[in-house]
Design an enzyme around this catalytic site. Structure first.
Site, mmCIF file in Angstrom:
data_model
loop_
_atom_site.group_PDB
_atom_site.id
_atom_site.type_symbol
_atom_site.label_atom_id
_atom_site.label_comp_id
_atom_site.label_asym_id
_atom_site.label_seq_id
_atom_site.Cartn_x
_atom_site.Cartn_y
_atom_site.Cartn_z
ATOM 1 N N ASN A 159 0.795 -1.234 -0.018
ATOM 2 C CA ASN A 159 0.059 0.034 0.010
ATOM 3 C C ASN A 159 0.853 1.320 -0.075
ATOM 4 O O ASN A 159 0.410 2.164 -0.344
ATOM 5 C CB ASN A 159 -0.816 -0.127 1.165
ATOM 6 C CG ASN A 159 -0.050 -0.440 2.521
ATOM 7 O OD1 ASN A 159 0.443 -1.185 2.657
ATOM 8 N ND2 ASN A 159 -0.109 0.645 3.502
ATOM 9 N N HIS A 209 -13.882 -0.226 0.254
ATOM 10 C CA HIS A 209 -13.614 1.327 0.060
ATOM 11 C C HIS A 209 -12.505 1.602 -0.798
ATOM 12 O O HIS A 209 -12.256 2.716 -1.365
ATOM 13 C CB HIS A 209 -13.671 1.798 1.384
ATOM 14 C CG HIS A 209 -12.510 2.027 2.105
ATOM 15 N ND1 HIS A 209 -11.377 2.967 2.235
ATOM 16 C CD2 HIS A 209 -12.084 0.796 3.076
ATOM 17 C CE1 HIS A 209 -10.509 2.519 2.972
ATOM 18 N NE2 HIS A 209 -10.978 1.271 3.568
ATOM 19 N N THR A 245 -25.191 -9.308 11.204
ATOM 20 C CA THR A 245 -26.217 -9.276 10.341
ATOM 21 C C THR A 245 -25.351 -8.653 9.093
ATOM 22 O O THR A 245 -24.523 -7.547 9.178
ATOM 23 C CB THR A 245 -27.133 -8.389 10.578
ATOM 24 O OG1 THR A 245 -27.918 -8.912 11.556
ATOM 25 C CG2 THR A 245 -28.037 -8.147 9.299
ATOM 26 N N CYS A 329 -0.866 6.456 8.102
ATOM 27 C CA CYS A 329 -0.815 7.079 9.157
ATOM 28 C C CYS A 329 -1.905 6.319 10.216
ATOM 29 O O CYS A 329 -2.684 5.833 9.776
ATOM 30 C CB CYS A 329 -1.630 8.624 8.811
ATOM 31 S SG CYS A 329 -0.581 9.787 7.965
HETATM 32 N N1 PLP Z 1 -4.502 -3.966 3.812
HETATM 33 C C1 PLP Z 1 -3.885 -3.131 3.255
HETATM 34 C C2 PLP Z 1 -2.826 -3.415 2.114
HETATM 35 C C3 PLP Z 1 -4.270 -1.673 3.106
HETATM 36 O O1 PLP Z 1 -3.984 -0.826 2.378
HETATM 37 C C4 PLP Z 1 -5.424 -1.411 4.024
HETATM 38 C C5 PLP Z 1 -6.096 0.033 4.354
HETATM 39 O O2 PLP Z 1 -5.294 1.167 4.484
HETATM 40 C C6 PLP Z 1 -5.860 -2.353 4.855
HETATM 41 C C7 PLP Z 1 -5.488 -3.744 4.749
HETATM 42 C C8 PLP Z 1 -7.182 -2.132 5.687
HETATM 43 O O3 PLP Z 1 -8.423 -2.100 5.048
HETATM 44 P P1 PLP Z 1 -9.790 -1.370 5.677
HETATM 45 O O4 PLP Z 1 -9.364 0.127 5.705
HETATM 46 O O5 PLP Z 1 -10.960 -1.892 4.819
HETATM 47 O O6 PLP Z 1 -9.817 -1.789 7.147
#
Ligand code: PLP
Length: 397
Positions: A159, A209, A245, A329
């Site tokens: 990410n 999202h 649910t 962050c």
């Molecule tokens: N894993 C990765 C690689 C992510 O980029 C993120 C979100 O920043 C997550 C997990 C967590 O996902 P969520 O925001 O849907 O909890």
């Protein structure tokens, strides 16, 4: 564009993507009364909405319908996989070892750390300077401790840098050793071709999202014979693994976002970023952190010498350009990125990174505006950083 203001430029799709038109329409169309787990007609209608969404998500990711376990998001899907598989793998013999990539998202890393309370021993797979995990390390670990390894977790795409991991190589080694592999697909889903059935993975996490669906919804794809202990008790929904649910409307919107066609092709997103790549290559203060070959389309990360990423984010925000720091962050507090430190950057460089990520509503003019604004923002962030680094008496002078 953020919040409907045309003048704002949103370049932070990797943090969250704007709700897509298809998702919005699907949510409205699926807005039927009825709990999908109820027996009456409204309930059965809601259940059909949920079934259709489950099927569309499964089809899009090469999974079977029964593989899809809805969760509250990527974090919960990662936690369910790490903690749930670990607990289930302790039933016949102790298997303390949990192998995770050194650059995993906190949702994987912190859930693995929680296992220490239950006898778990977390082993980090080191990465090279491009952030790519060492397969040799995985092979050595499995050769010496395969029997004691509960699971391995390696993300598809990072990410912060967009680096793609050799998940296939991990699966090949792990299958031979009888160890299940989980992969965090949160950034990769919707951007890379993924096929759960063909992957050999035991489980994979996705989040709505990140791909234009609503917040607060995700899924764990999990093989039917994989043992997963639930994290919470309740009504036994979702194969008895994730009680609660399920939001049928949200699931419909999630499926619509994932299967939406007609958005920009990965090659278009890459082409859009070419002016930024050129600036990063020629600006003396910038260093690319995204590997030039295997990376997520539409994402770039770079470090900025003698500056704090956080200052740059604020300075660009004043120009109505939204980017993010390299470090994910945590509750709004930016610090040196653990991902970048694992790649060998010192703490100053690891706190200086900027991530730019584009998506469906991005346009070439947005990147051109960023490229125009960056040089001055860099100078100002560097000046702010040198004032902060100066000794106290010098600052007062
Ligand atoms: N894993 C990765 C690689 C992510 O980029 C993120 C979100 O920043 C997550 C997990 C967590 O996902 P969520 O925001 O849907 O909890």
């Amino acid at each position: 564009m953020i919040g409907g203001m045309d003048s704002e430029i949103y370049l932070d799709y990797a943090a969250t993507a704007p709700l897509s038109g298809a998702a919005r329409a699907a949510y409205a169309a699926a807005d039927v009364p009825g709990n999908p787990h109820a027996l009456h007609r409204p309930g059965r209608r809601a259940h059909r909405v949920l079934d259709d969404a489950r099927e569309a998500i499964a089809d899009a990711l090469g999974a079977e319908v029964a593989h899809v376990i809805f969760t509250s998001g990527g974090t919960e899907a990662d936690g369910l996989a790490i903690q749930g598989i670990f607990a289930s793998r302790q039933l016949d013999q102790p298997r303390p070892s949990v192998l995770v990539g050194a650059t995993e998202h906190a949702a994987v890393r912190e859930n693995a750390q929680l296992l220490a309370n239950r006898g778990g021993v977390v082993v980090e797979i080191p990465v090279d300077s491009n952030g790519i995990i060492s397969l040799a390390f995985v092979a050595d670990h499995l050769a010496s401790a395969g029997q004691e390894t509960a699971l391995i977790s390696v993300m598809a795409a990072n990410n912060e840098t967009g680096a793609l991991q050799p998940v296939d190589g991990v699966v090949e080694l792990a299958v031979a050793a009888g160890v299940p592999v989980h992969s965090d697909w949160v950034q990769a889903a919707g951007k890379l071709p993924l096929n759960f059935a063909a992957s050999g993975l035991a489980a994979a996490s996705i989040s709505a999202h990140k791909l234009g669906g609503p917040g607060g919804l995700g899924a764990l794809l999990a093989r039917l014979r994989l043992g997963i202990a639930p994290l919470i008790g309740g009504g036994g929904q979702e194969r008895g693994v994730r009680s609660g649910t399920v939001d049928a409307r949200g699931a419909a919107a999630f499926a619509a976002a994932l299967t939406e066609t007609g958005g920009p092709a990965p090659a278009d997103l890459e082409a859009m970023l070419a002016p930024l790549d050129a600036l990063v290559a020629e600006h003396p203060a910038l260093r690319a952190l995204t590997p030039p070959w295997a990376h997520l389309p539409g994402l770039r990360s770079f470090s900025v010498a003698e500056a704090k990423g956080e200052s740059l984010v604020y300075l660009l925000d004043r120009e109505s350009i939204a980017v993010s720091t390299g470090s994910a962050c945590t509750a709004g507090v930016a610090g040196p990125s653990r991902v970048l430190e694992a790649m060998g950057l010192d703490s100053a460089a690891a706190a200086s990174a900027i991530r730019v990520s584009v998506g469906a509503a991005s346009a070439p003019e947005h990147i051109l505006a960023l490229v125009r604004a960056l040089p001055e923002a860099i100078e100002r962030a560097q000046a702010a950083s040198s004032v902060r680094a100066a000794p106290r008496h010098a600052r007062l002078a």
